[in-house]
Design an enzyme around this catalytic site. Sequence first.
Site, PDB file in Angstrom:
ATOM      1  CG  HIS A   1     -15.899   8.643 -26.681  1.00  0.00           C
ATOM      2  ND1 HIS A   1     -17.153   8.115 -26.428  1.00  0.00           N
ATOM      3  CD2 HIS A   1     -15.098   7.586 -26.971  1.00  0.00           C
ATOM      4  CE1 HIS A   1     -17.109   6.806 -26.524  1.00  0.00           C
ATOM      5  NE2 HIS A   1     -15.884   6.452 -26.857  1.00  0.00           N
TER       6      HIS A   1
ATOM      7  CE  LYS B   1      17.447  17.826 -22.928  1.00  0.00           C
ATOM      8  NZ  LYS B   1      16.551  17.110 -23.872  1.00  0.00           N
TER       9      LYS B   1
HETATM   10  C1  AGP Z   1      10.730  16.973 -23.849  1.00  0.00           C
HETATM   11  O1  AGP Z   1      10.816  17.152 -25.261  1.00  0.00           O
HETATM   12  C2  AGP Z   1      10.568  18.268 -23.129  1.00  0.00           C
HETATM   13  N1  AGP Z   1      11.686  19.077 -23.346  1.00  0.00           N
HETATM   14  C3  AGP Z   1      10.171  18.120 -21.679  1.00  0.00           C
HETATM   15  O2  AGP Z   1       8.824  17.693 -21.679  1.00  0.00           O
HETATM   16  C4  AGP Z   1      10.979  17.128 -20.810  1.00  0.00           C
HETATM   17  O3  AGP Z   1      10.714  15.807 -21.232  1.00  0.00           O
HETATM   18  C5  AGP Z   1      10.513  17.280 -19.348  1.00  0.00           C
HETATM   19  O4  AGP Z   1      10.824  18.585 -18.933  1.00  0.00           O
HETATM   20  C6  AGP Z   1      11.167  16.268 -18.407  1.00  0.00           C
HETATM   21  O5  AGP Z   1      12.565  16.467 -18.394  1.00  0.00           O
HETATM   22  P1  AGP Z   1      13.484  15.335 -17.687  1.00  0.00           P
HETATM   23  O6  AGP Z   1      13.309  14.077 -18.511  1.00  0.00           O
HETATM   24  O7  AGP Z   1      14.872  15.878 -17.725  1.00  0.00           O
HETATM   25  O8  AGP Z   1      12.949  15.151 -16.285  1.00  0.00           O
END
Ligand code: AGP
Length: 613
Positions: free
Chosen positions: A508, A608
């Site tokens: 698509h 992080k």
């Molecule tokens: C994942 O590889 C990323 N670093 C990012 O998307 C992360 O999953 C997202 O910021 C959510 O973080 P959390 O699980 O601590 O809420």
Amino acid sequence: MCGVIGYVGSKPCARLIFDGLKRLEYRGYDSAGIAVLDHGKIDLVKAEGKLVHLEPRLVELPGGATMGMGHTRWATHGAPTARNAHPHLHGDLVIIHNGIIENYRELKEQLIKSGVEFKSDTDTEVVLHQLHADLDRKGDLKTAIMETVKHLRGAYAIGIIHARDPGKIYVVKQGSPVVLGAGNGENFFGSDALALLPHTNRAVFLMDGEFACLTADSIDVWDFSGKPVRRDPQVLNWSAASADKQGFKHYMLKEIHEQPAVMSSMLSRLVDLKSNSFVDKETGIDALDLGRVKNVAIVACGTAHYAGQIGRYMIEEFVRLPANVELASEFRYRNPCIDSSTLLIAVSQSGETADTLACVKHASERGCQVMSVCNVRFSSIPRASDAVLYMEAGPEVGVASTKAFTAMVLSFYILSLAIGEKMGRMGPQAHARLEKSFDAMRRLPSLVDRAVNAAGVIEEISHKIYESQNMLFIGRGASFPVATEGALKLKEISYIHAEGYAGGELKHGPIALVDRHMPVVSIAPRDSQYEKMISNIEEVCARQGRIIGVGDLEDDRFRSICEHYIPCPQVDDDHLQAILSVIPLQLLAYYAADMRGTDVDQPRNLAKSVTVE
Ligand code: AGP
């Protein structure tokens, strides 16, 4: 996001604080600084860029200082320069801050009118001058803090040292993470417990709207009205060793290899594999009123969102209730149809993601029951939830989430089965389905171990694709969110542009992207959508797409249409298979990034834990 750390005790603290900042690097930052108080004088050093630029300046700090604090800044207001780096000093007051002061402009204008001259472009400096003005008016720092917070809107974790109040560090919490560390004859604070682990595993968790005064021998806590609050130390079950690389080149590779053990430890805690039953106090469902649940809303960001997509398939199969999966950053702004019959499931490794936390509060205000799936005990999201399933995957330091993703998927699998069974919604075949699921779970850790240890062939394939500019990832059913997660892994650590698509969606539009230069990672386990997925893959082959297949070791038919083939263990469960299929994609992204020389554990621009909206 920013990292904060502070110390008050009897040890020389400059290097101790610097080492604490090193443990916070994974949070993402672009400048750093340290301030210490010694003999009534505050000294501070700051540097743009990574800590390697700050380290040479430690010698400028008094070696005998036994109290101080440090900060790694992830720029929000003002460029990532030494001038904007924290700590910020004015007169005999110095502060560090993680978060965003949303009304800083109006406060700044008022302060400028009162004659204040700003040295930086940061919102933090506004707090410093507001506090200084309140201190001049109130005379003591504790009362001044209570006055200053009345002016602030937004999120903040603030460390404060006053040269005329030696031996004390004040810590203020509203919306941003900060934890206190209780030592012997010394006390600490930090953005998370990881930075404190080499010194203490006794943590004191402030709640929003509270502030504390740390001395070498005491921790006193009050709410913003000045009412004393009792916060006893909690003993954390993390060790400093579990937070180190343990010989791996990167945290990410270590955490990929920890996945078999994580699966085992989760199963030993959340289910009873002998009696094929669930441990409700560990899954958290004993805290829910399941009788009133009529629909499920899953909210998360990034990798957690993709895990939630897989969780949705599980919930709709085993619980037979409608389940929506939403990006947390969008959910509450569309005025969602949620009420007391909604179970909101918030998924977050860190438990501090601002968008996800805001959804939890939004849902609670609308009468929803809230369950969180989280990896960090006592973090903000679990604390705001009615029920929690802790993944206990151990500290995840690499910015790119790996073991947390597979732990989230297993958490959803167990939750869906446990809730479906308890609500009696698994139908007449419930017993047989549960038997099959427990069999699959028993086999999972060893299959994950095989997937993780197939790294050799994957590293070879990474050599073939690491210079690509673009890649596609495709899958169907639970393999579709796996494809999107695989694309995110590659994007965020190798900086190669990649997109994940549903296999049936390619024709698509996106198939226009396919030519002989386009690697297409295609996930096709022997599941219920296998035949259709092979057809989608053959559509790509017909346009000279370069197929990198992820499928069953014995699948010669699939292997024959691939340029490269990654054999992946099969668990004979469409949902759990996602845990196995994602591992080759984690490794593919890891090796490609390492070959490109990017900062695998701290990719550019990323943090992080995203504690700002
Ligand atoms: C994942 O590889 C990323 N670093 C990012 O998307 C992360 O999953 C997202 O910021 C959510 O973080 P959390 O699980 O601590 O809420």
